[in-house]
Design a protein around this motif. Structure first.
Motif, PDB file in Angstrom:
ATOM      1  N   SER A  17     -25.367 -11.145 -85.409  1.00 30.46           N
ATOM      2  CA  SER A  17     -26.347 -10.850 -84.356  1.00 30.46           C
ATOM      3  C   SER A  17     -27.632 -10.287 -84.941  1.00 30.46           C
ATOM      4  O   SER A  17     -28.732 -10.603 -84.481  1.00 30.46           O
ATOM      5  CB  SER A  17     -25.742  -9.878 -83.342  1.00 30.46           C
ATOM      6  OG  SER A  17     -24.622 -10.458 -82.696  1.00 30.46           O
ATOM      7  N   MET A  18     -27.518  -9.452 -85.974  1.00 31.55           N
ATOM      8  CA  MET A  18     -28.712  -8.918 -86.629  1.00 31.55           C
ATOM      9  C   MET A  18     -29.550 -10.051 -87.217  1.00 31.55           C
ATOM     10  O   MET A  18     -30.783 -10.070 -87.075  1.00 31.55           O
ATOM     11  CB  MET A  18     -28.313  -7.938 -87.733  1.00 31.55           C
ATOM     12  CG  MET A  18     -27.781  -6.616 -87.261  1.00 31.55           C
ATOM     13  SD  MET A  18     -27.291  -5.585 -88.683  1.00 31.55           S
ATOM     14  CE  MET A  18     -26.769  -4.091 -87.852  1.00 31.55           C
ATOM     15  N   GLY A  19     -28.891 -10.990 -87.903  1.00 28.75           N
ATOM     16  CA  GLY A  19     -29.621 -12.105 -88.481  1.00 28.75           C
ATOM     17  C   GLY A  19     -30.249 -12.998 -87.435  1.00 28.75           C
ATOM     18  O   GLY A  19     -31.327 -13.561 -87.656  1.00 28.75           O
ATOM     19  N   SER A  20     -29.600 -13.133 -86.283  1.00 28.32           N
ATOM     20  CA  SER A  20     -30.088 -14.018 -85.230  1.00 28.32           C
ATOM     21  C   SER A  20     -31.203 -13.404 -84.405  1.00 28.32           C
ATOM     22  O   SER A  20     -31.892 -14.120 -83.674  1.00 28.32           O
ATOM     23  CB  SER A  20     -28.924 -14.406 -84.311  1.00 28.32           C
ATOM     24  OG  SER A  20     -27.908 -15.070 -85.034  1.00 28.32           O
ATOM     25  N   ARG A 118     -28.265 -19.609 -93.512  1.00 26.11           N
ATOM     26  CA  ARG A 118     -27.759 -19.711 -92.153  1.00 26.11           C
ATOM     27  C   ARG A 118     -28.842 -19.367 -91.116  1.00 26.11           C
ATOM     28  O   ARG A 118     -29.422 -18.289 -91.136  1.00 26.11           O
ATOM     29  CB  ARG A 118     -26.573 -18.759 -91.971  1.00 26.11           C
ATOM     30  CG  ARG A 118     -25.997 -18.710 -90.572  1.00 26.11           C
ATOM     31  CD  ARG A 118     -24.952 -17.630 -90.438  1.00 26.11           C
ATOM     32  NE  ARG A 118     -23.806 -17.904 -91.292  1.00 26.11           N
ATOM     33  CZ  ARG A 118     -22.906 -16.986 -91.639  1.00 26.11           C
ATOM     34  NH1 ARG A 118     -23.061 -15.733 -91.259  1.00 26.11           N
ATOM     35  NH2 ARG A 118     -21.882 -17.313 -92.395  1.00 26.11           N
ATOM     36  N   ASN A 119     -29.135 -20.320 -90.271  1.00 24.79           N
ATOM     37  CA  ASN A 119     -29.882 -20.095 -89.037  1.00 24.79           C
ATOM     38  C   ASN A 119     -31.223 -19.391 -89.276  1.00 24.79           C
ATOM     39  O   ASN A 119     -31.974 -19.786 -90.154  1.00 24.79           O
ATOM     40  CB  ASN A 119     -29.007 -19.345 -88.038  1.00 24.79           C
ATOM     41  CG  ASN A 119     -27.665 -20.042 -87.795  1.00 24.79           C
ATOM     42  OD1 ASN A 119     -27.367 -21.070 -88.398  1.00 24.79           O
ATOM     43  ND2 ASN A 119     -26.863 -19.486 -86.923  1.00 24.79           N
ATOM     44  N   GLN A 120     -31.508 -18.342 -88.507  1.00 27.86           N
ATOM     45  CA  GLN A 120     -32.857 -17.760 -88.506  1.00 27.86           C
ATOM     46  C   GLN A 120     -33.306 -17.265 -89.873  1.00 27.86           C
ATOM     47  O   GLN A 120     -34.481 -17.433 -90.257  1.00 27.86           O
ATOM     48  CB  GLN A 120     -32.922 -16.616 -87.476  1.00 27.86           C
ATOM     49  CG  GLN A 120     -33.028 -17.066 -86.027  1.00 27.86           C
ATOM     50  CD  GLN A 120     -31.676 -17.443 -85.420  1.00 27.86           C
ATOM     51  OE1 GLN A 120     -30.639 -17.406 -86.099  1.00 27.86           O
ATOM     52  NE2 GLN A 120     -31.682 -17.780 -84.145  1.00 27.86           N
ATOM     53  N   SER A 153     -29.306 -24.466 -93.231  1.00 31.15           N
ATOM     54  CA  SER A 153     -30.527 -24.340 -92.424  1.00 31.15           C
ATOM     55  C   SER A 153     -31.804 -24.504 -93.224  1.00 31.15           C
ATOM     56  O   SER A 153     -32.855 -24.839 -92.664  1.00 31.15           O
ATOM     57  CB  SER A 153     -30.522 -22.995 -91.687  1.00 31.15           C
ATOM     58  OG  SER A 153     -29.367 -22.879 -90.892  1.00 31.15           O
ATOM     59  N   GLY A 154     -31.779 -24.264 -94.540  1.00 29.24           N
ATOM     60  CA  GLY A 154     -32.960 -24.483 -95.364  1.00 29.24           C
ATOM     61  C   GLY A 154     -33.089 -25.895 -95.890  1.00 29.24           C
ATOM     62  O   GLY A 154     -34.113 -26.257 -96.463  1.00 29.24           O
ATOM     63  N   GLY A 155     -32.041 -26.698 -95.722  1.00 27.86           N
ATOM     64  CA  GLY A 155     -32.063 -28.091 -96.174  1.00 27.86           C
ATOM     65  C   GLY A 155     -31.444 -28.287 -97.546  1.00 27.86           C
ATOM     66  O   GLY A 155     -31.465 -27.398 -98.399  1.00 27.86           O
ATOM     67  N   VAL A 156     -30.877 -29.484 -97.758  1.00 33.26           N
ATOM     68  CA  VAL A 156     -30.283 -29.864 -99.045  1.00 33.26           C
ATOM     69  C   VAL A 156     -30.717 -31.285 -99.361  1.00 33.26           C
ATOM     70  O   VAL A 156     -30.628 -32.173 -98.505  1.00 33.26           O
ATOM     71  CB  VAL A 156     -28.741 -29.777 -98.994  1.00 33.26           C
ATOM     72  CG1 VAL A 156     -28.131 -30.470-100.207  1.00 33.26           C
ATOM     73  CG2 VAL A 156     -28.280 -28.328 -98.936  1.00 33.26           C
ATOM     74  N   ARG A 157     -31.169 -31.524-100.608  1.00 32.36           N
ATOM     75  CA  ARG A 157     -31.565 -32.877-100.993  1.00 32.36           C
ATOM     76  C   ARG A 157     -31.397 -33.069-102.504  1.00 32.36           C
ATOM     77  O   ARG A 157     -31.366 -32.120-103.279  1.00 32.36           O
ATOM     78  CB  ARG A 157     -33.012 -33.141-100.593  1.00 32.36           C
ATOM     79  CG  ARG A 157     -34.046 -32.263-101.262  1.00 32.36           C
ATOM     80  CD  ARG A 157     -35.429 -32.504-100.668  1.00 32.36           C
ATOM     81  NE  ARG A 157     -36.364 -31.475-101.061  1.00 32.36           N
ATOM     82  CZ  ARG A 157     -37.340 -31.013-100.275  1.00 32.36           C
ATOM     83  NH1 ARG A 157     -37.508 -31.508 -99.057  1.00 32.36           N
ATOM     84  NH2 ARG A 157     -38.155 -30.079-100.711  1.00 32.36           N
ATOM     85  N   GLU A 221     -30.067 -20.051 -80.676  1.00 36.92           N
ATOM     86  CA  GLU A 221     -31.050 -21.133 -80.647  1.00 36.92           C
ATOM     87  C   GLU A 221     -30.394 -22.411 -81.157  1.00 36.92           C
ATOM     88  O   GLU A 221     -29.652 -22.369 -82.144  1.00 36.92           O
ATOM     89  CB  GLU A 221     -32.261 -20.790 -81.515  1.00 36.92           C
ATOM     90  CG  GLU A 221     -33.361 -21.843 -81.487  1.00 36.92           C
ATOM     91  CD  GLU A 221     -34.594 -21.438 -82.271  1.00 36.92           C
ATOM     92  OE1 GLU A 221     -35.439 -22.323 -82.542  1.00 36.92           O
ATOM     93  OE2 GLU A 221     -34.712 -20.240 -82.628  1.00 36.92           O
ATOM     94  N   THR A 222     -30.666 -23.520 -80.508  1.00 32.51           N
ATOM     95  CA  THR A 222     -30.103 -24.803 -80.912  1.00 32.51           C
ATOM     96  C   THR A 222     -31.089 -25.572 -81.786  1.00 32.51           C
ATOM     97  O   THR A 222     -32.245 -25.762 -81.408  1.00 32.51           O
ATOM     98  CB  THR A 222     -29.744 -25.653 -79.680  1.00 32.51           C
ATOM     99  OG1 THR A 222     -28.689 -25.004 -78.957  1.00 32.51           O
ATOM    100  CG2 THR A 222     -29.284 -27.045 -80.087  1.00 32.51           C
ATOM    101  N   ARG A 223     -30.620 -25.980 -82.968  1.00 31.93           N
ATOM    102  CA  ARG A 223     -31.374 -26.877 -83.837  1.00 31.93           C
ATOM    103  C   ARG A 223     -30.389 -27.838 -84.486  1.00 31.93           C
ATOM    104  O   ARG A 223     -29.357 -27.412 -85.013  1.00 31.93           O
ATOM    105  CB  ARG A 223     -32.141 -26.125 -84.925  1.00 31.93           C
ATOM    106  CG  ARG A 223     -33.277 -25.239 -84.423  1.00 31.93           C
ATOM    107  CD  ARG A 223     -34.205 -24.863 -85.570  1.00 31.93           C
ATOM    108  NE  ARG A 223     -35.175 -23.860 -85.187  1.00 31.93           N
ATOM    109  CZ  ARG A 223     -36.164 -23.423 -85.976  1.00 31.93           C
ATOM    110  NH1 ARG A 223     -36.297 -23.939 -87.206  1.00 31.93           N
ATOM    111  NH2 ARG A 223     -37.004 -22.491 -85.574  1.00 31.93           N
TER     112      ARG A 223
END
Length: 309
Positions: A17-20, A118-120, A153-157, A221-223
């Motif tokens: 919850s703190m991170g979000s 993760r997330n936010q 959440s930051g992406g992987v490539r 939040e939905t992404r």
């Protein structure tokens, strides 16, 4: 470290919850009372030019080796064995420009894992994991040979794994996992020249993996994660419940998946299942024995619960 008391789960809820809700990191002080949040065994934070070479690890309280926001390094000739909760072999998170080679992993969770936050928190840091080569590694036991996510959440490539072996059993040889809270992207992933034993799935993509978080915490939040450009080639497995199963999200389907020369000697349930996938191409995918009627039932939800616990 191997127990997860109620105080531990409550602390996880609080930290999530703190991170979000953008609570400043310095205020997220969790070492209180009976929380017992488990530490990583080896953790590099914002480091450069790392060499990990020629050592053994036996057991770990949590993730075994964690490279976080790191740039440039070589990991070679490690012998890692850890069978506790969430004992991944090596996790690269928001890190880039790494070579992992000639290592042995014997894990209670995933063996080689690529994550990106993760997330936010990860959206704020906006740092993908990229340019990572994994070659000539042996996985004796583990949930996956190569896992990507679910913290994505930051992406992987630009991930390339080749000439690796998993001769005993894994849950999934190659597993891309995310959920509707993650966002981020997965692109330009290559897995080829792999020899393996028994497993549930040779190749799986699941866009709604939530583990215990499904009920522990709400969706703030939905992404949706963009998945584009996955290449699987020259794979031989002794047995599996299924060769591949791709479960995309209808809001942003998986795109451009190429599977070539995948052979599973014994398939117990089905060859493939696809949902919400665009431009899937498969060539020379085969199973010499197909035993639908004799296949045992597999409860994937139960497996997820076991992983969370």
């Amino acid at each position: 470290w191997f127990k997860r008391p109620e105080a531990h789960l409550n602390a996880l809820r609080q930290l999530y919850s703190m991170g979000s809700t953008d609570v400043p990191v310095e205020q997220r002080q969790m070492a209180r009372g009976e929380n017992h949040l488990r530490p990583h065994l080896i953790h590099f934070n914002r480091c450069k030019n790392i060499l990990l070479e020629n050592f053994h690890i036996r057991q770990s309280p949590f993730w075994t080796i964690h490279l976080y926001l790191c740039n440039s390094g070589v990991v070679r000739h490690l012998d890692v064995q850890a069978h506790g909760h969430n004992n991944d072999g090596i996790d690269l998170e928001m890190s880039r420009n790494f070579l992992i080679e000639n290592c042995k992993f014997d894990q209670g969770d995933d063996a080689v894992v690529i994550k990106s936050g993760r997330n936010q928190d990860a959206w704020r840091l906006n740092t993908p994991s990229e340019n990572i080569v994994v070659r000539d590694c042996d996985i004796l036991n583990g949930h996956t040979l190569l896992g990507i996510g679910s913290e994505i959440s930051g992406g992987v490539r630009n991930i390339y794994m080749t000439r690796c072996k998993a001769p005993q059993n894994v849950h999934r040889l190659f597993f891309l996992k995310t959920n509707h809270r993650r966002g981020g992207f997965i692109e330009n992933i290559y897995l080829e020249d792999i020899e393996a034993g028994d497993m549930l799935r040779t190749f799986e993509v699941d866009t709604e993996v939530l583990y215990q978080w499904k009920d522990l915490v709400p969706t703030y939040e939905t992404r949706i994660t963009r998945i584009d450009g996955i290449h699987v080639k020259n794979i031989h497995c002794q047995s599996a419940d299924a060769i591949y199963e791709l479960k995309g999200d209808a809001r942003l389907p998986i795109r451009n998946v190429f599977v070539e020369n995948v052979k599973v000697d014994t398939v117990r349930q089905f060859i493939n299942r696809l949902s919400n996938v665009e431009n899937f191409q498969a060539n020379e995918v085969s199973a010499t024995i197909l035993l639908h009627k004799e296949a045992p039932s597999i409860d994937l939800d139960k497996l997820y619960k076991q992983k969370a616990e």
